[in-house]
Design an enzyme around this catalytic site. Structure first.
Site, PDB file in Angstrom:
ATOM      1  N   GLU A  46       0.826  -1.203   0.000  1.00  0.00           N
ATOM      2  CA  GLU A  46       0.000   0.000   0.000  1.00  0.00           C
ATOM      3  C   GLU A  46       0.864   1.260   0.000  1.00  0.00           C
ATOM      4  O   GLU A  46       0.575   2.233  -0.717  1.00  0.00           O
ATOM      5  CB  GLU A  46      -0.923   0.008   1.223  1.00  0.00           C
ATOM      6  CG  GLU A  46      -1.888  -1.164   1.262  1.00  0.00           C
ATOM      7  CD  GLU A  46      -1.373  -2.343   2.067  1.00  0.00           C
ATOM      8  OE1 GLU A  46      -2.174  -2.987   2.754  1.00  0.00           O
ATOM      9  OE2 GLU A  46      -0.150  -2.606   1.990  1.00  0.00           O
ATOM     10  N   CYS A  81      -0.180   0.141   7.673  1.00  0.00           N
ATOM     11  CA  CYS A  81      -0.688   0.561   6.367  1.00  0.00           C
ATOM     12  C   CYS A  81      -1.988   1.348   6.513  1.00  0.00           C
ATOM     13  O   CYS A  81      -2.296   2.193   5.666  1.00  0.00           O
ATOM     14  CB  CYS A  81      -0.907  -0.658   5.478  1.00  0.00           C
ATOM     15  SG  CYS A  81       0.629  -1.475   5.023  1.00  0.00           S
ATOM     16  N   ALA A 150      13.667 -38.431  -2.587  1.00  0.00           N
ATOM     17  CA  ALA A 150      14.190 -38.796  -3.901  1.00  0.00           C
ATOM     18  C   ALA A 150      14.402 -40.302  -3.882  1.00  0.00           C
ATOM     19  O   ALA A 150      15.243 -40.809  -3.124  1.00  0.00           O
ATOM     20  CB  ALA A 150      15.496 -38.069  -4.198  1.00  0.00           C
ATOM     21  N   TRP A 166      24.064 -41.012  -7.472  1.00  0.00           N
ATOM     22  CA  TRP A 166      22.815 -40.260  -7.369  1.00  0.00           C
ATOM     23  C   TRP A 166      21.679 -41.103  -7.904  1.00  0.00           C
ATOM     24  O   TRP A 166      21.827 -41.711  -8.969  1.00  0.00           O
ATOM     25  CB  TRP A 166      22.904 -38.960  -8.168  1.00  0.00           C
ATOM     26  CG  TRP A 166      23.912 -37.999  -7.629  1.00  0.00           C
ATOM     27  CD1 TRP A 166      25.158 -37.767  -8.095  1.00  0.00           C
ATOM     28  CD2 TRP A 166      23.739 -37.101  -6.512  1.00  0.00           C
ATOM     29  NE1 TRP A 166      25.804 -36.805  -7.356  1.00  0.00           N
ATOM     30  CE2 TRP A 166      24.933 -36.370  -6.376  1.00  0.00           C
ATOM     31  CE3 TRP A 166      22.711 -36.853  -5.610  1.00  0.00           C
ATOM     32  CZ2 TRP A 166      25.120 -35.412  -5.377  1.00  0.00           C
ATOM     33  CZ3 TRP A 166      22.892 -35.899  -4.641  1.00  0.00           C
ATOM     34  CH2 TRP A 166      24.079 -35.192  -4.530  1.00  0.00           C
ATOM     35  N   ASP A 196      26.418 -38.089   4.934  1.00  0.00           N
ATOM     36  CA  ASP A 196      26.513 -37.486   3.605  1.00  0.00           C
ATOM     37  C   ASP A 196      27.328 -36.202   3.563  1.00  0.00           C
ATOM     38  O   ASP A 196      27.711 -35.766   2.475  1.00  0.00           O
ATOM     39  CB  ASP A 196      25.108 -37.180   3.069  1.00  0.00           C
ATOM     40  CG  ASP A 196      24.272 -38.425   2.853  1.00  0.00           C
ATOM     41  OD1 ASP A 196      24.855 -39.527   2.865  1.00  0.00           O
ATOM     42  OD2 ASP A 196      23.049 -38.301   2.684  1.00  0.00           O
ATOM     43  N   ARG A 203      21.363 -23.497  -4.695  1.00  0.00           N
ATOM     44  CA  ARG A 203      22.295 -23.095  -5.750  1.00  0.00           C
ATOM     45  C   ARG A 203      21.568 -22.854  -7.064  1.00  0.00           C
ATOM     46  O   ARG A 203      20.511 -23.427  -7.340  1.00  0.00           O
ATOM     47  CB  ARG A 203      23.389 -24.160  -5.934  1.00  0.00           C
ATOM     48  CG  ARG A 203      24.294 -24.266  -4.718  1.00  0.00           C
ATOM     49  CD  ARG A 203      25.524 -25.113  -4.947  1.00  0.00           C
ATOM     50  NE  ARG A 203      26.416 -25.075  -3.799  1.00  0.00           N
ATOM     51  CZ  ARG A 203      27.368 -24.155  -3.608  1.00  0.00           C
ATOM     52  NH1 ARG A 203      27.554 -23.209  -4.523  1.00  0.00           N
ATOM     53  NH2 ARG A 203      28.125 -24.178  -2.536  1.00  0.00           N
ATOM     54  N   GLU A 263      14.507 -32.809   4.514  1.00  0.00           N
ATOM     55  CA  GLU A 263      15.258 -33.571   3.516  1.00  0.00           C
ATOM     56  C   GLU A 263      16.059 -34.696   4.154  1.00  0.00           C
ATOM     57  O   GLU A 263      16.953 -35.253   3.522  1.00  0.00           O
ATOM     58  CB  GLU A 263      16.197 -32.639   2.733  1.00  0.00           C
ATOM     59  CG  GLU A 263      15.490 -31.622   1.857  1.00  0.00           C
ATOM     60  CD  GLU A 263      16.438 -30.970   0.867  1.00  0.00           C
ATOM     61  OE1 GLU A 263      17.601 -31.417   0.752  1.00  0.00           O
ATOM     62  OE2 GLU A 263      16.016 -30.019   0.199  1.00  0.00           O
ATOM     63  N   ALA A 269      12.020 -38.699   8.235  1.00  0.00           N
ATOM     64  CA  ALA A 269      10.775 -38.639   7.477  1.00  0.00           C
ATOM     65  C   ALA A 269       9.645 -39.312   8.258  1.00  0.00           C
ATOM     66  O   ALA A 269       8.536 -38.774   8.375  1.00  0.00           O
ATOM     67  CB  ALA A 269      10.948 -39.314   6.112  1.00  0.00           C
TER      68      ALA A 269
END
Length: 332
Positions: A46, A81, A150, A166, A196, A203, A263, A269
């Protein structure tokens, strides 16, 4: 309102503040100013629309403000506002979605009390879609949680020997990085962090750090090594000494996180799924079969099909050779 919604999408999806757009109309209906919110600490939509109108030499007295979210009545990093609209002489406000944030809500009533004509609910569904995770997080009092997986077609995230890089293609990984650049936090467990050594950065396609870097959150009792990539360039590292998803989300809420992506591995999970706090699934499926190895989700304690967690598929997208399935929780 359609134009205001379009303007709102120019704002960032991440951060503690909502994406908001505003169109200022003269008494004859002509557009005299436009604005959108560019993120926390910057002028609200606004205020930008009023400034845009004044910069073009337009008189804002008697104008109508068409805005995607109810104008705020709260002084935070910027002023309310409602005050800006009243000072500008706006006499009518049309907004799509009522503000659910208890700190900022009530702006519509403030305007009504000042004699402004306020209309609420125009294109409400479209407005809620643009507000996205921010709106859901504010309503629920916790961050929206997306669980990213994945996996192979038979639901494996690693082979029997533990190898996992992968499973999915570079195209799928690039897509996941684009998602990371729109969220406030990435969450993994200490098992993933130690096994990992991920950087957990967002990225660009060229491999550079994206402009926005989400918090890097590690859940568990083990320490993150001093030389871990998580301590390198990227978002702030947050180590939470707990395995309880509710404790994790409460901490992230205090940090103004609206959208977090989990992730971690199968155990993390399963913990978030069992706690009932996963709102959306992003499952990248590679055309690969292993027949053995780690399952995407650890034991949920479900012993019969009738107790299965069920989801509603909202999108299917081919990403390189892989398929992305986006599903949302079926509400009881």
């Amino acid at each position: 309102m359609a134009r205001a919604l379009e303007l709102a999408t120019r704002g960032p999806r991440h951060g503690p503040n909502p994406r908001v757009g505003c169109v200022l109309l003269a008494p004859d209906g002509a557009t005299i100013g436009e604005g959108w919110h560019a993120g926390a600490g910057t002028p609200h939509a606004e205020v930008r629309a009023i400034a845009d109108a004044r910069a073009a030499g337009h008189d804002t007295a008697g104008a109508t403000a068409v805005v995607t979210l109810e104008p705020c009545a709260h002084t935070g990093r910027t002023g309310p506002c409602t005050r800006a609209l009243l000072t500008a002489g706006v006499t009518r406000v049309v907004h799509a979605v009522a503000d659910p944030d208890p700190l900022a809500a009530g702006g519509g009533q403030v305007l009504v009390d000042a004699g402004v004509d306020v209309v609420s609910g125009l294109a409400r569904e479209e407005g809620e879609a643009v507000l996205g995770p921010w709106l859901t997080a504010v309503r629920r009092g916790r961050p929206v949680v997306t669980l990213k997986i994945a996996a192979t077609l038979d639901g494996r995230v690693a082979a029997a020997d533990g190898t996992s890089r992968w499973i999915t293609s570079p195209a799928a990984r690039e897509h996941a990085h684009r998602v990371r650049a729109t969220v406030d936090a990435i969450v993994v467990g200490t098992g993933t962090a130690l096994a990992d050594d991920p950087a957990l950065t967002a990225r660009t396609a060229e491999g550079d750090l994206a402009a926005h870097q989400p918090l890097r959150v590690v859940v568990g009792h083990r320490a993150v090594p001093a030389r871990a990539r998580l301590r390198g360039p990227g978002g702030e590292l947050v180590a939470l000494d707990t395995h309880d998803p509710s404790v994790v989300l409460a901490d992230l809420a205090r940090r103004d996180v609206r959208h977090a992506v989990v992730e971690g591995g199968p155990v993390l999970a399963a913990a978030f799924l069992a706690a009932g706090v996963v709102d959306e699934l992003h499952v990248y499926l590679a055309p690969v079969l292993l027949g053995a190895g780690r399952s995407a989700v650890a034991d949920l304690g479900i012993t019969t099909l009738g107790d299965a967690l069920r989801w509603r598929t909202v999108a299917l997208e081919q990403v390189g050779p892989d398929v992305l399935v986006i599903a949302r929780r079926l509400e009881a």
